[in-house]
Structure formats: C-alpha cells, structure tokens
Design an enzyme around this catalytic site. Structure first.
Site, PDB file in Angstrom:
ATOM      1  N   CYS A 161     -12.340  25.708  54.531  1.00 35.41           N
ATOM      2  CA  CYS A 161     -13.154  26.552  55.391  1.00 35.41           C
ATOM      3  C   CYS A 161     -12.404  26.586  56.720  1.00 35.41           C
ATOM      4  O   CYS A 161     -12.191  25.550  57.339  1.00 35.41           O
ATOM      5  CB  CYS A 161     -14.532  25.921  55.579  1.00 35.41           C
ATOM      6  SG  CYS A 161     -15.465  26.657  56.921  1.00 35.41           S
ATOM      7  N   TYR A 184     -13.271 -27.130  24.560  1.00 38.69           N
ATOM      8  CA  TYR A 184     -14.547 -27.122  25.266  1.00 38.69           C
ATOM      9  C   TYR A 184     -15.765 -27.418  24.410  1.00 38.69           C
ATOM     10  O   TYR A 184     -16.895 -27.357  24.896  1.00 38.69           O
ATOM     11  CB  TYR A 184     -14.743 -25.824  26.044  1.00 38.69           C
ATOM     12  CG  TYR A 184     -14.568 -24.533  25.276  1.00 38.69           C
ATOM     13  CD1 TYR A 184     -15.391 -24.214  24.206  1.00 38.69           C
ATOM     14  CD2 TYR A 184     -13.581 -23.615  25.642  1.00 38.69           C
ATOM     15  CE1 TYR A 184     -15.240 -23.029  23.515  1.00 38.69           C
ATOM     16  CE2 TYR A 184     -13.412 -22.428  24.957  1.00 38.69           C
ATOM     17  CZ  TYR A 184     -14.250 -22.134  23.887  1.00 38.69           C
ATOM     18  OH  TYR A 184     -14.098 -20.970  23.198  1.00 38.69           O
ATOM     19  N   CYS A 244     -18.093  28.414  51.890  1.00 39.09           N
ATOM     20  CA  CYS A 244     -18.381  27.081  52.420  1.00 39.09           C
ATOM     21  C   CYS A 244     -19.881  26.776  52.266  1.00 39.09           C
ATOM     22  O   CYS A 244     -20.715  27.594  52.679  1.00 39.09           O
ATOM     23  CB  CYS A 244     -17.973  27.031  53.884  1.00 39.09           C
ATOM     24  SG  CYS A 244     -18.522  25.528  54.705  1.00 39.09           S
ATOM     25  N   LYS A 295     -14.491 -19.787  32.569  1.00 34.61           N
ATOM     26  CA  LYS A 295     -14.364 -18.988  31.351  1.00 34.61           C
ATOM     27  C   LYS A 295     -12.927 -18.478  31.240  1.00 34.61           C
ATOM     28  O   LYS A 295     -12.523 -17.566  31.959  1.00 34.61           O
ATOM     29  CB  LYS A 295     -15.350 -17.822  31.363  1.00 34.61           C
ATOM     30  CG  LYS A 295     -15.367 -17.088  30.044  1.00 34.61           C
ATOM     31  CD  LYS A 295     -16.491 -16.081  29.995  1.00 34.61           C
ATOM     32  CE  LYS A 295     -16.569 -15.424  28.631  1.00 34.61           C
ATOM     33  NZ  LYS A 295     -15.333 -14.810  28.162  1.00 34.61           N
ATOM     34  N   GLU A 313     -18.613 -24.054  33.091  1.00 36.57           N
ATOM     35  CA  GLU A 313     -17.183 -24.128  32.746  1.00 36.57           C
ATOM     36  C   GLU A 313     -16.461 -22.868  33.187  1.00 36.57           C
ATOM     37  O   GLU A 313     -17.038 -21.781  33.181  1.00 36.57           O
ATOM     38  CB  GLU A 313     -17.030 -24.229  31.224  1.00 36.57           C
ATOM     39  CG  GLU A 313     -17.848 -25.324  30.616  1.00 36.57           C
ATOM     40  CD  GLU A 313     -17.570 -25.448  29.116  1.00 36.57           C
ATOM     41  OE1 GLU A 313     -16.583 -24.882  28.631  1.00 36.57           O
ATOM     42  OE2 GLU A 313     -18.358 -26.124  28.452  1.00 36.57           O
TER      43      GLU A 313
HETATM   44  S1  IVH Z   1     -18.268 -22.077  25.457  1.00 43.14           S
HETATM   45  C1  IVH Z   1     -21.058 -20.069  21.942  1.00 43.14           C
HETATM   46  N1  IVH Z   1     -16.490 -22.373  27.290  1.00 43.14           N
HETATM   47  O1  IVH Z   1     -15.783 -16.990  25.884  1.00 43.14           O
HETATM   48  C2  IVH Z   1     -19.737 -19.954  22.539  1.00 43.14           C
HETATM   49  N2  IVH Z   1     -16.415 -20.429  25.934  1.00 43.14           N
HETATM   50  O2  IVH Z   1     -17.779 -14.684  25.277  1.00 43.14           O
HETATM   51  C3  IVH Z   1     -19.584 -21.083  23.499  1.00 43.14           C
HETATM   52  N3  IVH Z   1     -14.565 -18.927  26.483  1.00 43.14           N
HETATM   53  O3  IVH Z   1     -15.927 -16.867  22.436  1.00 43.14           O
HETATM   54  C4  IVH Z   1     -18.354 -20.925  24.183  1.00 43.14           C
HETATM   55  N4  IVH Z   1     -13.721 -20.155  28.082  1.00 43.14           N
HETATM   56  O4  IVH Z   1     -13.763 -17.702  23.469  1.00 43.14           O
HETATM   57  C5  IVH Z   1     -16.948 -21.583  26.300  1.00 43.14           C
HETATM   58  N5  IVH Z   1     -14.956 -22.757  28.939  1.00 43.14           N
HETATM   59  C6  IVH Z   1     -15.406 -22.007  27.959  1.00 43.14           C
HETATM   60  C7  IVH Z   1     -14.799 -20.792  27.613  1.00 43.14           C
HETATM   61  C8  IVH Z   1     -15.344 -20.028  26.587  1.00 43.14           C
HETATM   62  C9  IVH Z   1     -13.599 -19.046  27.380  1.00 43.14           C
HETATM   63  C10 IVH Z   1     -14.704 -17.797  25.553  1.00 43.14           C
HETATM   64  C11 IVH Z   1     -14.892 -18.186  24.133  1.00 43.14           C
HETATM   65  C12 IVH Z   1     -16.100 -17.440  23.662  1.00 43.14           C
HETATM   66  C13 IVH Z   1     -16.233 -16.393  24.709  1.00 43.14           C
HETATM   67  C14 IVH Z   1     -17.649 -16.002  24.895  1.00 43.14           C
END
Ligand code: IVH
Length: 663
Positions: free
Chosen positions: A423, A226, A405, A119, A117
């Site tokens: 120098c 998600y 130098c 992020k 996914e």
């Molecule tokens: S799955 C167990 N999917 O990233 C957590 N997280 O550092 C499973 N986040 O706290 C999260 N996009 O806030 C998931 N497509 C995505 C995400 C996502 C952003 C964030 C989320 C989580 C953090 C993890």
C-alpha cells in the site's frame, strides 16, 4: 467439535500416526519431526479422553509401535514392554495426578512419592541374564515380540556381560549415542558424501539393528539401565540402587521426589542442565515410587497409569490454520498471517504465524482450515513448516490475496521482481499505527510501558496524531483512559520524558524509513554525525557511503526531502528531542571491519544485547552466515547457522571467546 467431527478427526489422526510409526519403527525412515508426531499423538489422546467410547483397540494410544524386522530372530518378552503417556505442561501433570488419585484411597494418596529419571532419547532394550551371564538382548518391537540383538548389545561397553552376583534376571534400559559421537559419525558420513542422520537417536536405532555387529561396535553406543522386571523391591528407587550395585550404568542425576513441587523443581533443574549433558534427553520420566501402588494402578492401553513422560517444551507442534489475515506493515508491505488454533511451541503459546507472502503460501500449499506443523524460526518467530493434507475434510478454502489495502482501501501495487504487495498511501492508518509502534520499540526510542495496546488507545482517542505528540502528552490526557490510574499515568509520562535524549543512530532508525534498518542507521549516523547534515545531503552523498546501496540511499534521501517529514522532524525537536553527543570518530572501535552472526541462547546476555555490544564496538551484525562473515557467536542450542558456519569455514566463537573479545 461435535461427536461426528471428533470421530472423523480421530480416524485421520490414527491413520496418520500409524503411517509415521510404520515409517519410523519398521523402515527406519522419518518424514516429520518427533515433536510434530508427539503433538498429533497428544491431540488423539486428548480427544479419546473426551470421547472414551471412540477408543478402539488398534488406536496408536493403545499399542506400542514398531513391528519387529524380518531379518532378526524374534524374542518374546516375558512381560510386555510398555510405553509412556506424555505430559507437556504442569497443567497436564496435575491432570494425570488427579486421574490416578481417584483410583487410590486417602491413605495411599498420602504416601505418594515419585522417582524422577532423565528421559534418555534412545532406544528401549531388554537385557536377560542367566546365572550372572548376559544371554540375550532385544529391542522392544511391538512390546510383546522384539528383535534379538544380543550380538550387537555385546559391543556396548556399558552393558555388563557378567554380573557381580550369579543372578538370573531381566533388566530394561536404553541404548543411546552421545552428542559427541553423533557429531563424529555424521562428519564421517558427510565426508563420504552420504546422507547425515537427523538426530542421535536415529543413529542409535540404526546401529543397534545392524545385521553386522562390527558396524554396531564402530558406532560406540552407550546405555543406562532403569528397570528390573519382576523382583521384590519396595520402591523403584531401590531397583536403581540394586542395578548400580550389580555393575550397570544408572543415571546419577535421577532423583527421589517427595512432592509435586519437588518434581517441578527437578524438571526445571534438568531443563537447565540439559544442554550441558553429553547425551540427548527429551524430558523427565516420573514414576510412582511405591511399587505396590504402581502395580495397583495397572496399565491402560500401551502405558502404565503410574508413570508419565514429562516432556520438555517441543520446538514443533501441529495445529490448525483457522484463518489468514493481512497485516499491513509500517512500510506498506502486505503480509499474510495465519491465525492459528493456539498451541504451545518451545514453551510459548502461539496464535499467529507469518506466511511471508503469496508465493510462500503457494509453495507450502496452504489452505484455510489445514492442519499444519508449526515451529519457531531461530527459536523465536512462529512459522508454518509443513501442511498435512491428509487431514483435509473438504471444507478447506483457498486464500486469495486482496487487491486493495484492508485499512485504507488504496489499490495495492507490486513492483517487478518483488514478492510483496504494497500500500503506497503514506497516510494509510494501519501503516501509521505500525510506525508508531516501531518508533517507541525497544530498539528505537525504547519507551517503557508504551506498547501497542496503549498506542492503539492513544490513537483511537485522538490524543496522538504524529510521533512528536507522544512528547506533548500530559498526565491528565492519559489518566482517564481505561485501566489507567494516577500513578500509572504519571509513570508513563515520566517514561516518555526520560527518553527524550537519544543517539543519532537510534533516532534515524526510529523514523521508520523504508530499507533503513539498525545497521544502515548506524552507517548514516557515523557518516553524517549530525541530523542537519543528513537532511542537507544529496543523493550522491548518501550513495557514497560504504555498505549503502542505491535502493537504500534513494529511500533515505527521499524520506528527508519529503515536506511532511521535514515538518515532523521540526516538531520532534521543538517537542524537546535531543540528540546525544557521541564522539564517533575518536572512539576506539575494537570490532571495526568485522561482521558477526549471533545464534543460540547466550548465558550472560540476550542476543539483542550481544548485537548491541558488537555494534557499539564498531562491528557489523548480520542475520545470515556467508563467506564474508568474520565470526559466528554460538550459544546453547544453536540453529542451522552454526552448521553453516562450520561448512563455510567461518570462525566460531563460544560465549566465553566472545566475552573475552569484547572485554
Ligand atoms: S521408564 C513403562 N526411564 O521412554 C516404561 N523410560 O515413552 C517405563 N525412556 O519406552 C520406562 N529414558 O524407552 C524409563 N529413564 C527412563 C527412560 C525411559 C528413556 C524411554 C523408554 C520408554 C519410553 C517411554
């Protein structure tokens, strides 16, 4: 690092990380970048992996940060809201894969697939529905107890208030704000003279935790869902399909990947489309798709074992200054350079960073042994951004600029008003070496395969004493050098001979005259047209040239008057250097009189190529934006130059506009 050193370091890391987490999650304040904080967290994680007995329950790796704010009603999460461990490279990813593989049977390993996914760089939220109605929304808080932000989340159009089916369920997702909204809102703040937000996530966080939902509504938040808490799904991908069917906004770029290779390919693909997305992402979340296996892997500390955040190359990281060395420049300038513990910044391992001069070391308060935040200026040149003095243990040392130098032991000089020690020995071996590197570099003679390492060998073997000697080299001279063979020696000699013809501007630039950069070299070439004319020119003749000031004119004039240099020029021409005929006057100079700054990465050419093109068409190139700049060409992920251009009202060109202009 021995165990007791590791223990001290871990303590300092925990303290610092906790301090910044508190600032960020509780006070909505930020003192260091996310990338720098991630870098500290990664160091802590790695150290704890090496010394598992030093892991304590209060370690930031063991808990989700952020205590809920007093002003909000508290919400207890039915199931803990976890966080993810980060990986920053394929190597880290393989390590993770190996760690989890050890906990699975052969048969389970064979079934492993992944759901990947985007992020989203926003804020994690939980949405609760009863009989199809949205009844409560909350922040993650410390993972167990969050803040009730129901009213605020009701203003987010992407969150359904009623579901297509009368179900009771708990859904998790992310709230965020688009890049466009971020720009718009910062503009509003700017116009009011208020402090701007550093990044879209800060606005999203600030907006969702507003006590007045009207303010939240005005901030135009967006959301992706998600995760379904609990539920009876075979795999994570099915949860996404289900959420989509129920009316949630899910990210359609997400992808089911059957192998690690597919994960890497997806990660690379997402890296490419990232700039085009309308929202910020900071990596790819990789989740074991098979829910039974995900559950089996369990949770360690604050994160599930069955998922990782595969982060994009970060533009900042933390590391240690192991030493400070002096680099002698080709014009004799002494530059202090930090020798760094190797660290990856923007995808490249850096081991050195210029500290510019003594004053800069003082300004940053650097000591040898310090932990520092490093970045890459203009996304290229490694630099030290900030010292983290809280990591000092007492063994750090002050740096003292030498007075002689390091190469020729000549006493250094510093003219009034200058920041650099120099120098002034023209025969200084270190200076000469640098001059050779410069002479053949890409922007000068551009000799393929003749890099600093080979030049060092040629100099050390006494095969080259001045620049003209490069052109007298024979295959037999080179072939016996370490790591050379018949063919490579022949290639090098061919490459040198292929570059005997050069434009006057590049030739002047290659000579390495102090204060004569690429643009000045072009100005001199345009004005004089022939090297002989330039050699005969008086100081006044040079000073008369537009754009050339007295200091530059003096150093150019002095260079051509120096008898060693006269000899060198003579030897170069005898060695067969030919100046290409260029009818500078009659060329149609489309961009004449216009000055350009290029920032960000262009798709169709490198920044250097764009600059060369501008110069070829008579335009001028500068590195900094001022009111006098005619255009700023802005590529993907531009630096602060684009903002400055906007502030000063300088015309901004997209890559497309620029291509049209030079067509
Ligand atoms: S799955 C167990 N999917 O990233 C957590 N997280 O550092 C499973 N986040 O706290 C999260 N996009 O806030 C998931 N497509 C995505 C995400 C996502 C952003 C964030 C989320 C989580 C953090 C993890």
């Amino acid at each position: 690092m021995n165990k007791s050193e590791a223990k001290t370091r871990i303590e300092k890391l925990k303290k610092t990380i906790n301090h910044h987490r508190y600032l960020y999650h509780v006070l909505d304040k930020q003192e260091i970048s996310d990338a720098a904080l991630d870098s500290l967290k990664k160091e802590l994680f790695d150290l704890e992996q090496l010394h598992p007995d030093l892991i304590t329950a209060d370690s930031p790796t063991q808990r989700v940060g952020g205590a809920p704010l007093k002003e909000f009603k508290k919400v207890q999460h039915e199931e803990r809201m976890l966080s993810l461990n980060d990986v920053f490279s394929k190597e880290d990813f393989y390590d993770w894969h190996e760690r989890i593989s050890k906990l699975l049977t052969e048969q389970e390993k064979a079934q492993l697939d992944f759901y990947c996914e985007l992020k989203i760089d926003g804020l994690a939220i939980e949405m609760e529905y009863e009989n199809g109605l949205f009844v409560r929304g909350s922040t993650r808080g410390d993972g167990v107890i969050g803040e009730d932000i129901t009213q605020n989340l009701k203003t987010v159009q992407a969150i359904p208030l009623t579901l297509d089916e009368e179900k009771s369920l708990v859904v998790r997702g992310e709230v965020f704000i688009s890049k466009k909204e971020f720009e718009r809102q910062n503009k509003v703040l700017r116009e009011k003279g208020l402090a701007e937000y550093a990044n879209p996530r800060n606005i999203a966080a600030g907006s969702v935790r507003q006590l007045d939902p009207k303010i939240t509504a005005a901030r135009k938040l967006d959301s992706f869902a998600y995760d379904v808490v609990g539920g009876n799904f075979n795999c994570h991908e099915d949860e996404h399909k289900f959420l989509k069917k129920l009316g949630f906004k899910t990210n359609l770029n997400n992808k089911h990947c059957k192998s690690i290779e597919e994960v890497f390919a997806f990660y690379e693909h997402v890296g490419k489309i990232r700039a085009k997305l309308d929202y910020e992402i900071d990596g790819v979340v990789v989740i074991i798709n098979n829910n039974a296996l995900f559950e089996k892997l369990g949770v360690v500390g604050k994160a599930p074992r069955g998922a990782v955040a595969f982060k994009f190359a970060q533009s900042q990281a933390t590391t240690i200054i192991e030493d400070i060395k002096i680099q002698v420049g080709r014009t004799g300038a002494m530059t202090p350079v930090a020798v760094l513990k190797p660290v990856v910044v923007s995808g490249i391992t850096i081991t050195r960073a210029t500290l510019h001069n003594e004053d800069e070391i003082k300004r940053l308060g650097i000591k040898i042994g310090d932990t520092v935040i490093v970045g890459r200026a203009g996304d290229v040149i490694p630099d030290v951004i900030k010292v983290l003095p809280e990591f000092r243990t007492g063994v750090e040392r002050n740096f003292h600029m030498p007075r002689v130098c390091p190469s020729c032991e000549n006493e250094l000089e510093k003219s009034e008003g200058e920041v650099l020690w120099r120098c002034n020995n023209a025969k200084c071996p270190a200076r000469q070496r640098r001059n050779f590197y410069h002479f053949v570099s890409r922007t000068a003679f551009n000799i393929d395969g003749l890099g600093p390492k080979i030049i060092d060998r040629l100099l050390d073997e006494g095969l080259v004493a001045d620049q003209a000697d490069f052109f007298a080299l024979q295959k037999e001279d080179v072939v016996h050098l370490e790591r050379f063979a018949e063919k490579s020696a022949e290639n090098l000699i061919d490459a040198i001979h292929a570059k005997k013809e050069i434009t006057l501007a590049k030739f002047i630039y290659a000579l390495g005259i102090r204060n004569v950069g690429e643009q000045t070299a072009i100005d001199l070439a345009m004005q004089f047209g022939r090297i002989e004319k330039l050699q005969r020119a008086s100081l006044q003749d040079v000073e008369k040239i537009l754009n050339i000031g007295p200091i530059v004119a003096k150093s150019a004039h002095e260079w051509f008057a120096n008898k060693h240099n006269v000899k060198l020029l003579d030897k170069l021409f005898r060695a067969g250097i030919k100046i290409k005929k260029q009818n500078l006057e009659s060329r149609i100079l489309k961009l004449e009189g216009k000055s350009f700054v290029v920032t960000g990465s262009l798709e169709s050419m490198s920044r250097d190529e764009a600059k060369a093109k501008i110069r070829e068409l008579g335009g001028q190139v500068s590195e900094s934006v001022s009111k006098k700049t005619s255009y700023v060409v802005v590529g993907a992920e531009p630096g602060s130059k684009a903002q400055k251009a906007e502030k000063l009202g300088v015309k901004i060109l997209s890559e497309q506009d620029f291509l049209k202009m030079i067509e």
